[in-house]
Design a protein around this motif. Structure first.
Motif, mmCIF file in Angstrom:
data_model
loop_
_atom_site.group_PDB
_atom_site.id
_atom_site.type_symbol
_atom_site.label_atom_id
_atom_site.label_comp_id
_atom_site.label_asym_id
_atom_site.label_seq_id
_atom_site.Cartn_x
_atom_site.Cartn_y
_atom_site.Cartn_z
ATOM 1 N N UNK A 127 -84.990 41.026 62.852
ATOM 2 C CA UNK A 127 -86.343 40.629 62.746
ATOM 3 C C UNK A 127 -86.625 39.311 62.232
ATOM 4 N N UNK A 128 -85.536 38.462 61.675
ATOM 5 C CA UNK A 128 -85.454 37.194 61.311
ATOM 6 C C UNK A 128 -85.589 36.467 62.525
ATOM 7 N N UNK A 129 -84.766 36.968 63.627
ATOM 8 C CA UNK A 129 -84.644 36.017 64.716
ATOM 9 C C UNK A 129 -85.911 36.468 65.541
ATOM 10 N N UNK A 130 -86.352 37.443 65.486
ATOM 11 C CA UNK A 130 -87.656 37.789 66.177
ATOM 12 C C UNK A 130 -88.972 36.811 65.810
ATOM 13 N N UNK A 131 -88.883 36.870 64.350
ATOM 14 C CA UNK A 131 -89.989 36.075 63.797
ATOM 15 C C UNK A 131 -89.790 34.576 64.376
ATOM 16 N N UNK A 132 -88.549 33.999 64.385
ATOM 17 C CA UNK A 132 -88.251 32.532 64.809
ATOM 18 C C UNK A 132 -88.945 32.522 66.225
ATOM 19 N N UNK A 133 -88.481 33.265 66.868
ATOM 20 C CA UNK A 133 -88.896 33.050 68.445
ATOM 21 C C UNK A 133 -90.334 33.410 68.799
ATOM 22 N N UNK A 134 -91.017 34.284 68.045
ATOM 23 C CA UNK A 134 -92.546 34.289 67.888
ATOM 24 C C UNK A 134 -93.124 33.087 67.466
ATOM 25 N N UNK A 135 -92.487 32.437 66.425
ATOM 26 C CA UNK A 135 -93.041 31.145 66.043
ATOM 27 C C UNK A 135 -93.048 30.060 67.268
ATOM 28 N N UNK A 136 -91.795 29.883 67.837
ATOM 29 C CA UNK A 136 -91.516 28.958 68.885
ATOM 30 C C UNK A 136 -92.555 29.412 70.259
ATOM 31 N N UNK A 137 -93.000 30.642 70.330
ATOM 32 C CA UNK A 137 -93.626 31.250 71.460
ATOM 33 C C UNK A 137 -95.075 30.470 71.064
ATOM 34 N N UNK A 138 -95.409 30.650 69.698
ATOM 35 C CA UNK A 138 -96.930 30.515 69.525
ATOM 36 C C UNK A 138 -97.017 28.811 69.637
ATOM 37 N N UNK A 139 -96.025 27.936 69.488
ATOM 38 C CA UNK A 139 -96.029 26.548 69.571
ATOM 39 C C UNK A 139 -96.106 26.394 71.251
ATOM 40 N N UNK A 140 -95.231 27.128 71.798
ATOM 41 C CA UNK A 140 -95.433 26.408 73.356
ATOM 42 C C UNK A 140 -96.748 27.232 74.149
ATOM 43 N N UNK A 159 -93.536 41.774 69.899
ATOM 44 C CA UNK A 159 -94.124 42.603 68.693
ATOM 45 C C UNK A 159 -93.709 43.878 68.733
ATOM 46 N N UNK A 160 -93.674 44.403 69.763
ATOM 47 C CA UNK A 160 -92.974 45.850 69.899
ATOM 48 C C UNK A 160 -91.940 46.110 69.364
ATOM 49 N N UNK A 161 -90.588 44.956 69.753
ATOM 50 C CA UNK A 161 -89.545 45.068 69.317
ATOM 51 C C UNK A 161 -89.338 44.781 67.889
ATOM 52 N N UNK A 162 -90.379 44.032 67.431
ATOM 53 C CA UNK A 162 -90.354 43.652 65.756
ATOM 54 C C UNK A 162 -90.597 45.101 65.308
ATOM 55 N N UNK A 163 -91.618 45.592 65.638
ATOM 56 C CA UNK A 163 -92.067 46.820 64.980
ATOM 57 C C UNK A 163 -90.832 47.938 65.061
ATOM 58 N N UNK A 164 -90.109 48.283 66.118
ATOM 59 C CA UNK A 164 -89.222 49.084 66.291
ATOM 60 C C UNK A 164 -88.065 48.626 65.208
ATOM 61 N N UNK A 165 -87.806 47.559 65.067
ATOM 62 C CA UNK A 165 -86.686 47.001 64.277
ATOM 63 C C UNK A 165 -87.220 47.488 62.805
ATOM 64 N N UNK A 166 -88.317 47.086 62.298
ATOM 65 C CA UNK A 166 -88.912 47.687 61.181
ATOM 66 C C UNK A 166 -88.643 49.033 60.942
ATOM 67 N N UNK A 167 -89.214 49.988 61.996
ATOM 68 C CA UNK A 167 -88.963 51.138 61.987
ATOM 69 C C UNK A 167 -87.555 51.781 61.688
#
Length: 449
Positions: A127-140, A159-167
């Motif tokens: 989840x932490x890694x996905x959040x970091x990746x999403x932050x980079x994607x928003x910058x790009x 976002x789907x992968x993050x939801x699956x990880x939380x579930x």
């Protein structure tokens, strides 16, 4: 009459005695165990009713009877041995099952807790890694407007992968609580653990695929966009003696210390490709920053003072950050590539001061008193150096972040300038500042965004 019956009686008695002794010998030799056959003590050993008048015919009948008795005894013995083996196997299997049940009862709970804790940690890391990746994607996404559709698709996938990880994390917590509160449901929890592990494997597989796609997106973005927060770049479309850029420095170049830095992405590199050049009529090679294959070269005062860095230039359209620094007091010239000092030479023009009044060019060098920064002019017309420039030395590619200071920059300052994701273009030199100092493109050179 008596004489006739006497031999028959003697023969009959002898036959019976011999048969009795032979039967007893067989029993003693072949059967040591106290088993009894089906012949009881009250039954005769041989059927005398079928005896023929001859005294020797009774022997064959007795052997067959004995053979049948032996077969019956052997079958009984085999049946008893098989039953005994079955009983032993059943007892051993029952004992093994009891030990396995005790082992599961003793260690199953601790192992289940450890597995659940490890799974939850993996979910949190993902989840932490996905959040970091999403932050980079928003910058790009804010930089690469042309790739907005592709980035949106990748963001939805993440976002789907993050939801699956939380579930999955929630399921692991429920599974752990159920395991602790209901020990009788360990078998069901074990099946849920297996299912959870399979789901985690599927999530990891999707993350690997997504990471490969993101690497391609980032590589493509790096090739299309400018490094270090730069907004403009100089484009040199081809190698030509007419394509270069002249620079008018903000301070006189009568310097005893300096540092020059720039970003370059060459299309092709010859044996000698000029990036930065400052020279006078007396010495056209006062300062030079060159490329030669995968090598970077830096000179002060002429080629006699050469600093060479091998294997520092990348191909394939990749940006490379280069810096050259020089100190007159110590005579140390240093060459930096991508934030690391790759070479230095002592005793370079020690105690000397650079002369002022020369010409400063990007992508070319002045030769033999030709033009000094313009597109034409008079001067010596050496063969191959018409107009003071040589097409073989010209740079083809992109250049940005060209800065020059009248001091030697520290190591951490150069490292910050060399960060592609940093803001190096915001740190401008006081002699030449990118975006502030006048830089005039000539020929087909031009500024691009």
């Amino acid at each position: 009459m008596f004489l006739w019956r006497l031999p028959q009686a003697v023969c009959l008695v002898s036959v019976c005695v011999s048969l009795t002794l032979g039967y007893e010998d067989d029993i003693e030799v072949n059967y040591g165990d106290s088993y009894f056959n089906e012949i009881t003590e009250g039954e005769p050993l041989e059927p005398t009713a079928t005896l023929a008048p001859g005294p020797c015919n009774a022997t064959d009948i007795t052997k067959w009877d004995k053979l049948f008795s032996l077969l019956e005894n052997s079958q009984m013995r085999e049946t008893m041995l098989l039953q005994y083996s079955d009983d032993i196997i059943k007892v051993e299997l029952g004992s093994l099952r009891g030990e396995m049940l005790r082992f599961v009862a003793q260690y199953g709970e601790a192992c289940g807790i450890a597995v659940e804790t490890a799974g939850r940690r993996m979910s949190m890391q993902m989840e932490a890694r996905l959040r970091e990746t999403m932050g980079h994607l928003r910058q790009d996404r804010s930089i690469a407007a042309s790739d907005s559709a592709g980035n949106s698709h990748q963001e939805k996938l993440l976002q789907q992968l993050l939801t699956a990880a939380r579930t999955q994390d929630i399921r692991l917590i429920k599974l752990e609580n159920s395991c602790l509160s209901n020990p009788e449901a360990k078998g069901e929890n074990l099946q849920q653990e297996v299912a959870s592990a399979e789901m985690l494997d599927a999530v990891v597989t999707e993350l690997v695929k997504t990471r490969a796609v993101l690497e391609l997106v980032f590589k493509s973005a790096q090739q299309r966009h400018l490094p270090a927060g730069c907004e403009t770049a100089l484009l040199f479309p081809m190698r030509s003696r007419r394509i270069f850029s002249s620079v008018t420095p903000d301070l006189p170049l009568s310097l005893s210390f300096f540092t020059v830095c720039l970003w370059a992405k060459p299309v092709s590199i010859s044996n000698r490709t000029v990036l930065f050049s400052y020279g006078t009529k007396r010495n056209p090679y006062e300062i030079q920053l060159l490329l030669s294959g995968t090598r970077a070269l830096f000179t002060v005062g002429g080629e006699a003072h050469l600093v060479e860095g091998r294997g520092v230039v990348k191909g394939g359209g990749v940006w490379t950050h280069l810096c050259g620094s020089w100190s007159s007091e110590q005579g140390i010239a240093s060459l930096w590539a991508d934030g690391h000092r790759v070479a230095f030479t002592p005793g370079v023009a020690e105690g000397r001061m650079l002369p002022d009044g020369g010409s400063l060019q990007l992508g070319q060098e002045k030769n033999g008193g030709g033009v000094s920064g313009g597109s034409g002019g008079s001067g010596s017309q050496l063969p191959g150096f018409e107009g003071g420039f040589d097409a073989k030395l010209a740079f083809a590619g992109k250049m940005t972040g060209v800065n020059m200071w009248d001091r030697v920059l520290a190591e951490d300052e150069i490292s910050q300038l060399a960060l592609q994701d940093g803001k190096g273009c915001e740190q401008r030199g006081n002699v030449v500042g990118w975006g502030l100092t006048e830089i005039v493109p000539h020929g087909g050179a031009q500024f691009i965004n």
